[in-house]
Design a protein around this motif. Structure first.
Motif, PDB file in Angstrom:
ATOM      1  N   HIS A 128       0.805  -1.225   0.000  1.00 39.32           N
ATOM      2  CA  HIS A 128       0.000   0.000   0.000  1.00 39.32           C
ATOM      3  C   HIS A 128       0.840   1.279   0.000  1.00 39.32           C
ATOM      4  CE1 HIS A 128      -3.513  -2.504   0.825  1.00 39.32           C
ATOM      5  NE2 HIS A 128      -2.778  -3.121   1.727  1.00 39.32           N
ATOM      6  N   VAL A 129       2.012   1.250   0.647  1.00 37.40           N
ATOM      7  CA  VAL A 129       2.881   2.436   0.719  1.00 37.40           C
ATOM      8  C   VAL A 129       4.337   2.005   0.571  1.00 37.40           C
ATOM      9  CG1 VAL A 129       1.305   3.726   2.229  1.00 37.40           C
ATOM     10  CG2 VAL A 129       3.111   2.305   3.244  1.00 37.40           C
ATOM     11  N   PRO A 130       5.215   2.920   0.150  1.00 38.26           N
ATOM     12  CA  PRO A 130       6.641   2.587   0.107  1.00 38.26           C
ATOM     13  C   PRO A 130       7.175   2.311   1.513  1.00 38.26           C
ATOM     14  CG  PRO A 130       6.178   4.603  -1.125  1.00 38.26           C
ATOM     15  CD  PRO A 130       4.949   4.279  -0.353  1.00 38.26           C
ATOM     16  N   VAL A 131       8.053   1.339   1.623  1.00 41.34           N
ATOM     17  CA  VAL A 131       8.723   1.026   2.879  1.00 41.34           C
ATOM     18  C   VAL A 131      10.209   1.323   2.706  1.00 41.34           C
ATOM     19  CG1 VAL A 131       9.396  -0.813   4.484  1.00 41.34           C
ATOM     20  CG2 VAL A 131       7.062  -0.727   3.575  1.00 41.34           C
ATOM     21  N   VAL A 132      10.755   2.102   3.639  1.00 37.98           N
ATOM     22  CA  VAL A 132      12.166   2.470   3.598  1.00 37.98           C
ATOM     23  C   VAL A 132      12.814   2.072   4.914  1.00 37.98           C
ATOM     24  CG1 VAL A 132      13.842   4.341   3.303  1.00 37.98           C
ATOM     25  CG2 VAL A 132      11.641   4.434   2.093  1.00 37.98           C
ATOM     26  N   LEU A 133      13.873   1.294   4.860  1.00 37.62           N
ATOM     27  CA  LEU A 133      14.644   1.001   6.067  1.00 37.62           C
ATOM     28  C   LEU A 133      15.576   2.175   6.329  1.00 37.62           C
ATOM     29  CD1 LEU A 133      15.643  -2.771   5.634  1.00 37.62           C
ATOM     30  CD2 LEU A 133      13.652  -1.769   6.787  1.00 37.62           C
ATOM     31  N   VAL A 134      15.543   2.699   7.540  1.00 32.98           N
ATOM     32  CA  VAL A 134      16.388   3.834   7.936  1.00 32.98           C
ATOM     33  C   VAL A 134      17.173   3.377   9.151  1.00 32.98           C
ATOM     34  CG1 VAL A 134      16.451   6.284   8.485  1.00 32.98           C
ATOM     35  CG2 VAL A 134      14.508   5.348   7.205  1.00 32.98           C
ATOM     36  N   THR A 135      18.449   3.086   8.958  1.00 32.31           N
ATOM     37  CA  THR A 135      19.180   2.402  10.013  1.00 32.31           C
ATOM     38  C   THR A 135      20.598   2.910  10.181  1.00 32.31           C
ATOM     39  OG1 THR A 135      19.957   0.203  10.726  1.00 32.31           O
ATOM     40  CG2 THR A 135      19.808   0.568   8.353  1.00 32.31           C
ATOM     41  N   ASN A 136      21.026   2.998  11.427  1.00 29.39           N
ATOM     42  CA  ASN A 136      22.432   3.238  11.734  1.00 29.39           C
ATOM     43  C   ASN A 136      23.132   1.892  11.609  1.00 29.39           C
ATOM     44  OD1 ASN A 136      21.786   5.876  12.248  1.00 29.39           O
ATOM     45  ND2 ASN A 136      22.020   5.745  14.471  1.00 29.39           N
ATOM     46  N   ALA A 137      23.884   1.712  10.540  1.00 32.90           N
ATOM     47  CA  ALA A 137      24.404   0.390  10.204  1.00 32.90           C
ATOM     48  C   ALA A 137      25.816   0.493   9.647  1.00 32.90           C
ATOM     49  CB  ALA A 137      23.489  -0.283   9.188  1.00 32.90           C
ATOM     50  N   THR A 138      26.425  -0.666   9.444  1.00 36.22           N
ATOM     51  CA  THR A 138      27.773  -0.740   8.885  1.00 36.22           C
ATOM     52  C   THR A 138      27.689  -0.974   7.379  1.00 36.22           C
ATOM     53  OG1 THR A 138      28.075  -3.146   9.018  1.00 36.22           O
ATOM     54  CG2 THR A 138      28.412  -1.877  11.044  1.00 36.22           C
TER      55      THR A 138
ATOM     56  N   ALA B 159      12.297  -3.931   1.488  1.00 38.68           N
ATOM     57  CA  ALA B 159      11.976  -2.505   1.407  1.00 38.68           C
ATOM     58  C   ALA B 159      12.190  -1.968  -0.004  1.00 38.68           C
ATOM     59  CB  ALA B 159      12.834  -1.724   2.396  1.00 38.68           C
ATOM     60  N   ASP B 160      11.526  -0.850  -0.275  1.00 39.93           N
ATOM     61  CA  ASP B 160      11.731  -0.167  -1.556  1.00 39.93           C
ATOM     62  C   ASP B 160      13.090   0.509  -1.603  1.00 39.93           C
ATOM     63  OD1 ASP B 160       8.946  -0.232  -3.015  1.00 39.93           O
ATOM     64  OD2 ASP B 160       8.528   0.148  -0.899  1.00 39.93           O
ATOM     65  N   HIS B 161      13.533   0.997  -0.445  1.00 36.92           N
ATOM     66  CA  HIS B 161      14.829   1.668  -0.350  1.00 36.92           C
ATOM     67  C   HIS B 161      15.456   1.348   1.002  1.00 36.92           C
ATOM     68  CE1 HIS B 161      13.886   4.091  -3.908  1.00 36.92           C
ATOM     69  NE2 HIS B 161      12.693   4.298  -3.361  1.00 36.92           N
ATOM     70  N   VAL B 162      16.780   1.421   1.054  1.00 37.96           N
ATOM     71  CA  VAL B 162      17.512   1.257   2.307  1.00 37.96           C
ATOM     72  C   VAL B 162      18.396   2.486   2.486  1.00 37.96           C
ATOM     73  CG1 VAL B 162      19.201  -0.105   3.598  1.00 37.96           C
ATOM     74  CG2 VAL B 162      17.511  -1.263   2.129  1.00 37.96           C
TER      75      VAL B 162
ATOM     76  N   ALA C  26      11.487   7.962  -0.398  1.00 37.15           N
ATOM     77  CA  ALA C  26      10.128   7.425  -0.352  1.00 37.15           C
ATOM     78  C   ALA C  26       9.190   8.210  -1.250  1.00 37.15           C
ATOM     79  CB  ALA C  26       9.613   7.445   1.085  1.00 37.15           C
ATOM     80  N   GLY C  27       9.589   9.429  -1.613  1.00 39.55           N
ATOM     81  CA  GLY C  27       8.719  10.286  -2.418  1.00 39.55           C
ATOM     82  C   GLY C  27       7.542  10.814  -1.630  1.00 39.55           C
TER      83      GLY C  27
END
Length: 212
Positions: free
Chosen positions: A114-124, A140-143, A166-167
């Motif tokens: 139904h909606v874009p999913v974006v992972l937003v993470t403090n990662a290596t 996800a659509d984007h990371v 995500a737009g």
């Protein structure tokens, strides 16, 4: 639970921005805890040292490798235990196994219809490989990874990057994170914020999307 902003009558938000660790991915530190007990340290000592900003942030910004992070943890623990034992503790943390929460993953997959999913993470810089290992490369659509974009939560820039990918307008994003300071930063930018503690929190916030 949720801190809300005004919603449309048809859909509560236009994009779902979600943290990874302690929401989707969980680490098993059983071996580390046993090593800490054997070393006479309180459980959690290694993580307290490892995740202190001065130790952790260079890794999360992609400025150092995981090997150098282990070196830094070792050096900071060496005052409490012998160096060899400090390295063993640091290595156990760095190599701790992880798993995904299948309940949360299922909800995110349904929401993505139904909606874009974006992972937003403090990662290596290992994040992409980790997602493949978890079977979540297509979750996800984007990371948006701190190690790739050079800024980490709660810096406002990482939220702005995520919303652009995500737009969606800031006030049409739902942001989910287990750390309250990260949620508060999102809310300050106009997003809807969910301080995540358990899957039921996410289920309540996604509500209408999961029922659609």
């Amino acid at each position: 639970m949720a801190v809300t902003t005004p919603r449309s009558a048809h859909r509560p938000f236009d994009a779902l921005l979600c943290d990874l660790d302690n929401v989707i991915r969980f680490y098993d530190t059983t071996e580390l805890a046993a090593l800490e007990r054997g070393a006479g340290l309180a459980e959690g000592t290694t993580e307290s040292v490892a995740f202190a900003p001065e130790t952790d942030l260079p890794l999360l910004l992609g400025e150092i490798t995981k090997e150098l992070w282990v070196d830094s943890i070792t050096a900071r623990l060496a005052g409490q235990v012998p160096k060899a034992q400090a390295r063993e503790l640091a290595t156990a943390l760095a190599k701790a196994p992880f798993r995904a929460d299948d309940v949360v993953v299922a909800m995110l997959r349904r929401a993505r219809a139904h909606v874009p999913v974006v992972l937003v993470t403090n990662a290596t810089v290992e994040l992409e490989d980790d997602l493949v290992t978890l079977g979540l490369a297509d979750l996800a659509d984007h990371v948006v990874s701190s190690a790739r974009v050079g800024v980490a939560k709660p810096d406002r820039r990482i939220y702005e990057i995520a919303a652009r990918r995500a737009g969606a307008a800031m006030d049409r994003c739902l942001f989910v994170d287990d750390r309250l300071e990260n949620v508060e930063a999102a809310v300050a930018l106009g997003m809807t914020g969910l301080h995540y503690r358990e899957p039921a929190d996410l289920r309540a916030s996604l509500g209408v999307l999961l029922d659609a």
